[in-house]
Design an enzyme around this catalytic site. Structure first.
Site, mmCIF file in Angstrom:
data_model
loop_
_atom_site.group_PDB
_atom_site.id
_atom_site.type_symbol
_atom_site.label_atom_id
_atom_site.label_comp_id
_atom_site.label_asym_id
_atom_site.label_seq_id
_atom_site.Cartn_x
_atom_site.Cartn_y
_atom_site.Cartn_z
ATOM 1 N N SER A 1 1.091 -1.210 -0.581
ATOM 2 C CA SER A 1 0.188 -0.338 -0.449
ATOM 3 C C SER A 1 0.805 1.464 -0.023
ATOM 4 O O SER A 1 2.255 1.160 -0.187
ATOM 5 C CB SER A 1 -0.973 0.143 1.289
ATOM 6 O OG SER A 1 -0.389 0.019 2.496
ATOM 7 N N LYS A 2 0.238 1.932 -0.365
ATOM 8 C CA LYS A 2 0.686 4.164 -0.043
ATOM 9 C C LYS A 2 1.911 4.028 1.221
ATOM 10 O O LYS A 2 3.316 4.884 0.647
ATOM 11 C CB LYS A 2 -0.673 4.939 0.065
ATOM 12 C CG LYS A 2 -1.145 4.734 -1.271
ATOM 13 C CD LYS A 2 -3.219 4.952 -0.545
ATOM 14 C CE LYS A 2 -3.178 4.411 0.799
ATOM 15 N NZ LYS A 2 -4.136 2.736 0.404
ATOM 16 N N ARG A 3 1.535 3.393 2.304
ATOM 17 C CA ARG A 3 2.747 3.268 3.087
ATOM 18 C C ARG A 3 4.090 2.953 2.907
ATOM 19 O O ARG A 3 4.995 2.884 3.878
ATOM 20 C CB ARG A 3 2.040 3.030 4.631
ATOM 21 C CG ARG A 3 1.408 1.660 4.524
ATOM 22 C CD ARG A 3 1.175 1.695 6.248
ATOM 23 N NE ARG A 3 2.448 0.454 6.362
ATOM 24 C CZ ARG A 3 3.224 0.760 7.843
ATOM 25 N NH1 ARG A 3 3.203 2.110 7.898
ATOM 26 N NH2 ARG A 3 3.774 -0.179 7.820
ATOM 27 N N HIS A 4 4.147 2.083 1.798
ATOM 28 C CA HIS A 4 4.971 1.100 1.612
ATOM 29 C C HIS A 4 6.460 1.976 0.857
ATOM 30 O O HIS A 4 7.258 1.850 0.952
ATOM 31 C CB HIS A 4 5.233 -0.434 0.749
ATOM 32 C CG HIS A 4 4.466 -1.618 1.802
ATOM 33 N ND1 HIS A 4 3.292 -1.464 1.404
ATOM 34 C CD2 HIS A 4 4.594 -1.597 3.408
ATOM 35 C CE1 HIS A 4 1.989 -2.629 2.610
ATOM 36 N NE2 HIS A 4 3.868 -2.871 3.597
ATOM 37 N N GLY A 5 5.959 3.237 -0.101
ATOM 38 C CA GLY A 5 6.270 4.164 -0.815
ATOM 39 C C GLY A 5 5.317 4.012 -1.916
ATOM 40 O O GLY A 5 4.697 3.337 -2.028
#
Length: 427
Positions: free
Chosen positions: A201-205
């Site tokens: 998801s977005k929080r991974h990059g």
RNA sequence: GCCCCCGUCGACUAGCGGCCUAGGUCACAGCCCUUUCAAGGCUGUAGCACGGGUUCGAAUCCCGUCGGGGGCACCA
């Protein structure tokens, strides 16, 4: 009997890297077999956002070099056909109406099985199969009905999709059988997880193709890296060109378990590809990238700087911070050393002619020796005054590119002149 | 809860009964090279989830346990 596969993304937004992974396996399979790779948009709705996403998906695939055969098809166009087929199933009593919707009659005894090309034999107890809705009460066919129907209409021979579809397969198999279809083969490719083992998801990059592009990854590297997630050629080969990938790909060697997306390994591979580019091509990529990202740095200068950073950075995205000093003065990030070497260096450099790397190096090394300083001790202050950082491209080459006047100006008055020569407009 | 799938170093993986004192790559550590940082070279740390079987012999086959993931919509 050529194979026909399809990539069927839903136009809900930008292309997710996990989808690309699946698309890539489809594409490699088709190209390896000399078959066809179709692009089908699973839209059930119209609207501006959907239209934009549809275009975006195609742009991303083009950028990656995953070319599809024939025209893009849209699920929406098959709605009437789907309704017609559903009604026929009702007539044949293979489906029935339920409060306005049409449900498929699943068998409630026995099992439904198939031999997955990746997972092997899989068997589902039919009693667990629900009577799925084929057509909603508002007349719109559902995914589990249209998808297999489209596979049938498109004469898809191999359905290669993510493992999140495994449990849909028995349902679709039953529907297809009811339609008298020749069943396609199924291959469920492993899913991709983030570094924490959870859904990417977005929080991974970066997760969408656009984000990877903006971060300065290049398609060859991304494709090569993605191919290695859940697939391998042998026990040691990793760097493979597009053609080699096509030639070597096979579903036999696709693994069964989910893979973790490793940004560091991708970055390393991107650096490998970047460094392997001929200097001219490298400069082309850099110029195009900076333009895309909204930098208005002078192209000629970018090209001159390109060879100085090629072996230093692993993504194009590192360029702005690493090479900004070529385009504008950057304040020193730390304290300058005592001023001893700086004035002397300015003096020595003033006499270097022509002002080229080799001559500059010779002069500065001589200076260092004269001052009894180790190269490192003598050069770091100069580097800091010149680039604003203790980490930079080669010092002598950088001096040459900046030119004698600008170099001496920065060394003589480090940290001054800031705010001048601003030519960038980063996003 | 029910159904399905999966389980080799921190990560990606090779391994499809003896070639394994488990190989490669990223990451990590050390050394070399070196004007910084990278790159490159060399070396190293680190793994067959666990327990039973089967077999002369198991990372490889079978069963169980545990762990992880996916799915159970008139979403796709």
């Amino acid at each position: 009997m050529a194979v026909r596969v399809r990539f069927a993304p839903s136009p809900t937004g930008f292309l997710h890297i996990g989808s690309v992974h699946t698309a890539l396996f489809n594409w490699l399979f088709a190209r390896h077999k000399g078959g066809e790779f179709l692009l089908r948009i699973e839209n059930t709705d119209t609207g501006r956002e959907v239209a934009a996403a549809t275009e975006q998906i195609q742009e991303s695939l083009r950028w990656l070099g995953l070319d599809w055969d024939g025209d893009v098809t849209f699920q929406l166009d098959r709605m009437p056909k789907a309704q017609e087929v559903a009604n026929q199933l009702v007539v044949e009593e293979k489906a029935y109406e339920d409060e306005g919707a049409i449900r498929f009659r699943m068998p409630d005894e026995g099992t439904t099985a198939w031999d997955d090309l990746i997972l092997g034999p899989i068997e589902y107890p039919n009693e667990k199969l629900e009577d799925v809705v084929l057509v909603r009460s508002d007349g719109r066919p559902t995914y589990n009905f249209v998808s297999p129907l489209e596979d049938l209409l498109d004469e898809i021979t191999d359905v290669i999709r993510g493992q999140d579809h495994v449990s849909n397969t028995p349902k679709q198999l039953r529907i297809l059988a009811a339609l008298g279809a020749e069943l396609p083969r199924y291959a469920h490719v492993p899913l991709l997880n983030g570094p924490d083992g959870k859904k990417l998801s977005k929080r991974h990059g970066a997760i969408t193709v656009e984000e990877f592009r903006a971060a300065g990854f290049i398609p060859e590297a991304l494709v090569n890296y993605l191919a290695l997630l859940g697939w391998s050629y042998d026990d040691h080969t990793e760097v493979m060109s597009r053609d080699e990938l096509i030639e070597r790909f096979s579903l036999d060697r696709v693994g069964k378990s989910a893979a973790t997306f490793d940004y560091e390994k991708l970055t390393h591979m991107n650096g490998l590809y970047l460094r392997a580019l001929p200097p001219g091509k490298y400069a082309d990529r850099l110029v195009a990238y900076l333009r895309e990202q909204g930098y208005e740095w002078h192209e000629d200068l970018v090209r001159k700087v390109a060879p100085l950073v090629q072996e230093k950075i692993a993504t194009l995205g590192e360029f702005p911070s690493f090479a900004r000093f070529f385009f504008e003065r950057v304040p020193p990030e730390g304290p300058l050393e005592d001023g001893a070497v700086l004035p002397a260096a300015a003096e020595v450099l003033a006499r270097v002619e022509p002002f080229e790397a080799a001559a500059i190096e010779a002069a500065l090394r001589e200076l260092a020796e004269r001052l009894g300083l180790k190269p490192r001790q003598a050069f770091q202050p100069i580097r800091l005054a010149l680039t604003g950082s203790t980490v930079s491209p080669g010092l002598f080459e950088s001096l040459e590119v900046l030119g004698k006047d600008e170099s001496i100006a920065r060394i003589s008055a480090p940290g001054s002149g800031l705010g001048g020569a601003r030519g960038s407009s980063a996003r």
